[in-house]
Motif scaffolding. Structure first.
Motif, PDB file in Angstrom:
ATOM      1  N   GLN A   1       0.668  -1.100  -0.015  1.00 52.91           N
ATOM      2  CA  GLN A   1      -0.218  -0.055   0.202  1.00 52.91           C
ATOM      3  C   GLN A   1       1.237   0.921   0.205  1.00 52.91           C
ATOM      4  O   GLN A   1       0.334   2.055  -0.335  1.00 52.91           O
ATOM      5  CB  GLN A   1      -1.328  -0.112   1.293  1.00 52.91           C
ATOM      6  CG  GLN A   1      -2.209  -0.956   1.277  1.00 52.91           C
ATOM      7  CD  GLN A   1      -2.641  -1.460   2.433  1.00 52.91           C
ATOM      8  OE1 GLN A   1      -2.451  -1.326   3.240  1.00 52.91           O
ATOM      9  NE2 GLN A   1      -3.612  -1.475   3.046  1.00 52.91           N
ATOM     10  N   THR A   2       2.108   1.382   0.903  1.00 52.65           N
ATOM     11  CA  THR A   2       3.117   2.400   0.646  1.00 52.65           C
ATOM     12  C   THR A   2       4.740   2.477  -0.103  1.00 52.65           C
ATOM     13  O   THR A   2       5.384   3.172  -0.481  1.00 52.65           O
ATOM     14  CB  THR A   2       3.410   2.592   1.639  1.00 52.65           C
ATOM     15  OG1 THR A   2       4.056   1.522   2.421  1.00 52.65           O
ATOM     16  CG2 THR A   2       2.097   2.341   3.152  1.00 52.65           C
ATOM     17  N   GLY A   3       4.754   1.285  -0.168  1.00 54.43           N
ATOM     18  CA  GLY A   3       6.466   0.608  -1.084  1.00 54.43           C
ATOM     19  C   GLY A   3       6.991   0.797   0.194  1.00 54.43           C
ATOM     20  O   GLY A   3       8.315   0.529   0.017  1.00 54.43           O
ATOM     21  N   LYS A   4       6.469   0.882   1.490  1.00 55.87           N
ATOM     22  CA  LYS A   4       7.359   0.875   2.398  1.00 55.87           C
ATOM     23  C   LYS A   4       7.826  -0.742   3.531  1.00 55.87           C
ATOM     24  O   LYS A   4       6.914  -0.965   3.384  1.00 55.87           O
ATOM     25  CB  LYS A   4       6.890   1.296   3.599  1.00 55.87           C
ATOM     26  CG  LYS A   4       7.151   3.044   3.416  1.00 55.87           C
ATOM     27  CD  LYS A   4       6.700   3.948   5.352  1.00 55.87           C
ATOM     28  CE  LYS A   4       6.559   5.138   4.962  1.00 55.87           C
ATOM     29  NZ  LYS A   4       7.583   6.021   3.691  1.00 55.87           N
ATOM     30  N   VAL A   5       9.369  -0.858   3.896  1.00 50.97           N
ATOM     31  CA  VAL A   5       9.783  -1.877   3.983  1.00 50.97           C
ATOM     32  C   VAL A   5       9.353  -2.169   5.045  1.00 50.97           C
ATOM     33  O   VAL A   5       9.078  -1.165   6.273  1.00 50.97           O
ATOM     34  CB  VAL A   5      10.943  -1.782   4.247  1.00 50.97           C
ATOM     35  CG1 VAL A   5      11.948  -2.792   5.119  1.00 50.97           C
ATOM     36  CG2 VAL A   5      12.212  -1.540   3.475  1.00 50.97           C
ATOM     37  N   ASP A   6       8.831  -3.346   5.144  1.00 49.91           N
ATOM     38  CA  ASP A   6       7.434  -3.629   6.582  1.00 49.91           C
ATOM     39  C   ASP A   6       8.747  -4.904   7.799  1.00 49.91           C
ATOM     40  O   ASP A   6       8.278  -4.191   8.651  1.00 49.91           O
ATOM     41  CB  ASP A   6       6.600  -4.762   6.416  1.00 49.91           C
ATOM     42  CG  ASP A   6       5.391  -3.179   6.920  1.00 49.91           C
ATOM     43  OD1 ASP A   6       5.102  -2.180   7.448  1.00 49.91           O
ATOM     44  OD2 ASP A   6       4.219  -4.216   6.294  1.00 49.91           O
ATOM     45  N   LYS A   7       9.456  -5.455   7.179  1.00 47.90           N
ATOM     46  CA  LYS A   7      10.469  -5.827   7.880  1.00 47.90           C
ATOM     47  C   LYS A   7      11.270  -6.218   7.257  1.00 47.90           C
ATOM     48  O   LYS A   7      11.368  -6.633   6.162  1.00 47.90           O
ATOM     49  CB  LYS A   7       9.935  -7.384   8.198  1.00 47.90           C
ATOM     50  CG  LYS A   7      10.970  -8.541   9.265  1.00 47.90           C
ATOM     51  CD  LYS A   7       9.954  -9.551   9.593  1.00 47.90           C
ATOM     52  CE  LYS A   7      10.791  -9.876  11.078  1.00 47.90           C
ATOM     53  NZ  LYS A   7      11.255 -11.006  10.348  1.00 47.90           N
ATOM     54  N   ASN A   8      12.758  -5.822   7.106  1.00 52.72           N
ATOM     55  CA  ASN A   8      14.280  -5.738   6.693  1.00 52.72           C
ATOM     56  C   ASN A   8      14.072  -7.414   6.614  1.00 52.72           C
ATOM     57  O   ASN A   8      14.084  -8.132   7.212  1.00 52.72           O
ATOM     58  CB  ASN A   8      14.906  -4.396   6.961  1.00 52.72           C
ATOM     59  CG  ASN A   8      15.834  -4.355   5.859  1.00 52.72           C
ATOM     60  OD1 ASN A   8      16.040  -4.746   5.362  1.00 52.72           O
ATOM     61  ND2 ASN A   8      15.701  -2.700   5.918  1.00 52.72           N
ATOM     62  N   ILE A   9      15.718  -7.299   6.044  1.00 54.29           N
ATOM     63  CA  ILE A   9      16.463  -9.302   6.037  1.00 54.29           C
ATOM     64  C   ILE A   9      16.845  -9.130   7.526  1.00 54.29           C
ATOM     65  O   ILE A   9      17.391  -8.218   8.243  1.00 54.29           O
ATOM     66  CB  ILE A   9      17.199  -9.198   4.631  1.00 54.29           C
ATOM     67  CG1 ILE A   9      18.720  -8.420   5.023  1.00 54.29           C
ATOM     68  CG2 ILE A   9      17.094  -8.755   3.268  1.00 54.29           C
ATOM     69  CD1 ILE A   9      19.513  -8.053   3.800  1.00 54.29           C
ATOM     70  N   ASN A  10      17.383 -10.827   7.197  1.00 55.81           N
ATOM     71  CA  ASN A  10      18.177 -10.671   9.121  1.00 55.81           C
ATOM     72  C   ASN A  10      19.630 -10.272   8.710  1.00 55.81           C
ATOM     73  O   ASN A  10      20.127 -10.411   8.046  1.00 55.81           O
ATOM     74  CB  ASN A  10      17.176 -12.414   9.384  1.00 55.81           C
ATOM     75  CG  ASN A  10      18.318 -13.055   8.173  1.00 55.81           C
ATOM     76  OD1 ASN A  10      19.273 -13.327   7.945  1.00 55.81           O
ATOM     77  ND2 ASN A  10      17.222 -14.411   8.246  1.00 55.81           N
ATOM     78  N   GLY A  11      19.490 -10.728  10.669  1.00 57.89           N
ATOM     79  CA  GLY A  11      20.966 -10.093  10.854  1.00 57.89           C
ATOM     80  C   GLY A  11      22.059 -10.714   9.334  1.00 57.89           C
ATOM     81  O   GLY A  11      23.055  -9.878   9.149  1.00 57.89           O
ATOM     82  N   PHE A  12      21.835 -11.950   8.946  1.00 56.37           N
ATOM     83  CA  PHE A  12      22.967 -12.731   8.426  1.00 56.37           C
ATOM     84  C   PHE A  12      22.975 -12.424   7.284  1.00 56.37           C
ATOM     85  O   PHE A  12      23.862 -11.609   6.451  1.00 56.37           O
ATOM     86  CB  PHE A  12      22.189 -14.708   8.237  1.00 56.37           C
ATOM     87  CG  PHE A  12      22.707 -15.267   7.819  1.00 56.37           C
ATOM     88  CD1 PHE A  12      23.881 -15.654   8.301  1.00 56.37           C
ATOM     89  CD2 PHE A  12      22.315 -15.570   6.065  1.00 56.37           C
ATOM     90  CE1 PHE A  12      25.197 -16.955   7.028  1.00 56.37           C
ATOM     91  CE2 PHE A  12      23.031 -16.878   5.536  1.00 56.37           C
ATOM     92  CZ  PHE A  12      24.118 -16.612   5.369  1.00 56.37           C
ATOM     93  N   PHE A  13      21.730 -12.334   6.035  1.00 53.21           N
ATOM     94  CA  PHE A  13      21.897 -11.833   4.858  1.00 53.21           C
ATOM     95  C   PHE A  13      22.803 -10.855   4.912  1.00 53.21           C
ATOM     96  O   PHE A  13      23.261 -10.100   3.733  1.00 53.21           O
ATOM     97  CB  PHE A  13      20.802 -11.505   4.591  1.00 53.21           C
ATOM     98  CG  PHE A  13      19.556 -13.497   4.295  1.00 53.21           C
ATOM     99  CD1 PHE A  13      20.620 -14.129   3.161  1.00 53.21           C
ATOM    100  CD2 PHE A  13      18.800 -13.644   3.723  1.00 53.21           C
ATOM    101  CE1 PHE A  13      20.066 -15.056   2.981  1.00 53.21           C
ATOM    102  CE2 PHE A  13      18.021 -15.113   3.807  1.00 53.21           C
ATOM    103  CZ  PHE A  13      19.252 -14.985   3.537  1.00 53.21           C
ATOM    104  N   LYS A  14      21.915  -9.706   5.872  1.00 56.58           N
ATOM    105  CA  LYS A  14      22.124  -7.909   5.829  1.00 56.58           C
ATOM    106  C   LYS A  14      24.308  -8.430   6.009  1.00 56.58           C
ATOM    107  O   LYS A  14      24.537  -7.473   5.138  1.00 56.58           O
ATOM    108  CB  LYS A  14      21.892  -7.703   7.175  1.00 56.58           C
ATOM    109  CG  LYS A  14      22.641  -6.174   6.990  1.00 56.58           C
ATOM    110  CD  LYS A  14      22.442  -5.140   8.512  1.00 56.58           C
ATOM    111  CE  LYS A  14      22.632  -4.444   8.690  1.00 56.58           C
ATOM    112  NZ  LYS A  14      21.913  -3.257   9.653  1.00 56.58           N
ATOM    113  N   ALA A  15      25.191  -9.514   6.889  1.00 62.95           N
ATOM    114  CA  ALA A  15      26.227  -9.431   6.950  1.00 62.95           C
ATOM    115  C   ALA A  15      26.602  -9.895   6.010  1.00 62.95           C
ATOM    116  O   ALA A  15      27.746  -9.593   5.124  1.00 62.95           O
ATOM    117  CB  ALA A  15      26.586 -10.553   8.028  1.00 62.95           C
ATOM    118  N   MET A  16      26.035 -10.966   5.553  1.00 61.22           N
ATOM    119  CA  MET A  16      26.091 -11.018   3.982  1.00 61.22           C
ATOM    120  C   MET A  16      26.246 -10.473   2.531  1.00 61.22           C
ATOM    121  O   MET A  16      28.149 -10.508   1.786  1.00 61.22           O
ATOM    122  CB  MET A  16      26.033 -12.867   3.519  1.00 61.22           C
ATOM    123  CG  MET A  16      26.535 -14.251   3.298  1.00 61.22           C
ATOM    124  SD  MET A  16      25.141 -15.061   2.798  1.00 61.22           S
ATOM    125  CE  MET A  16      24.208 -14.419   1.142  1.00 61.22           C
TER     126      MET A  16
END
Ligand code: FES
Length: 111
Positions: free
Chosen positions: A72-87
């Motif tokens: 409805q807004t394009g906003k991030v509701d939940k970001n990627i988890n810490g593992f993917f973020k680190a990777m």
């Protein structure tokens, strides 16, 4: 802004999304409770194809690393988890949203 035709309202079931190529853009159009919304279809994290993602309520979940975007807004509701973020050393950011118009059972998007 230009109005681009998409499809009939009956071609996107409630609770589902469909991807369209409009000009040089890919957009995702979702039916949430009988109302239609459009956002960019390429994930802002690493270009995952949200057209292949899962729809859940007002969210679509990226098939690549599972960021959730509010259709409805394009906003991030939940970001990627810490593992993917680190990777990947990157996070998803809000996507652009577009206005969908309904006229006589036909949908169009304002780009
Ligand atoms: S490409 Fe969408 S979450 Fe990574």
């Amino acid at each position: 802004m230009e109005s681009k035709p998409l499809c009939k309202t009956t071609e996107i079931e409630e609770g589902k999304s469909r991807e369209f190529e409009v000009g040089n853009k890919k957009i995702l159009v979702s039916n949430v409770g009988g109302k239609f919304y459009a956002i960019d279809a390429l994930c802002s994290h690493m270009g995952g194809d949200l057209g292949k993602g899962k729809s859940e309520g007002h969210d679509v979940i990226c098939p690549k690393h599972h960021a959730r975007f509010n259709v409805q807004t394009g906003k991030v509701d939940k970001n990627i988890n810490g593992f993917f973020k680190a990777m990947t050393r990157k996070e998803a950011t809000d996507l652009k949203s577009y206005e969908v118009k309904e006229n006589d059972g036909e949908l169009s998007v304002e780009l």
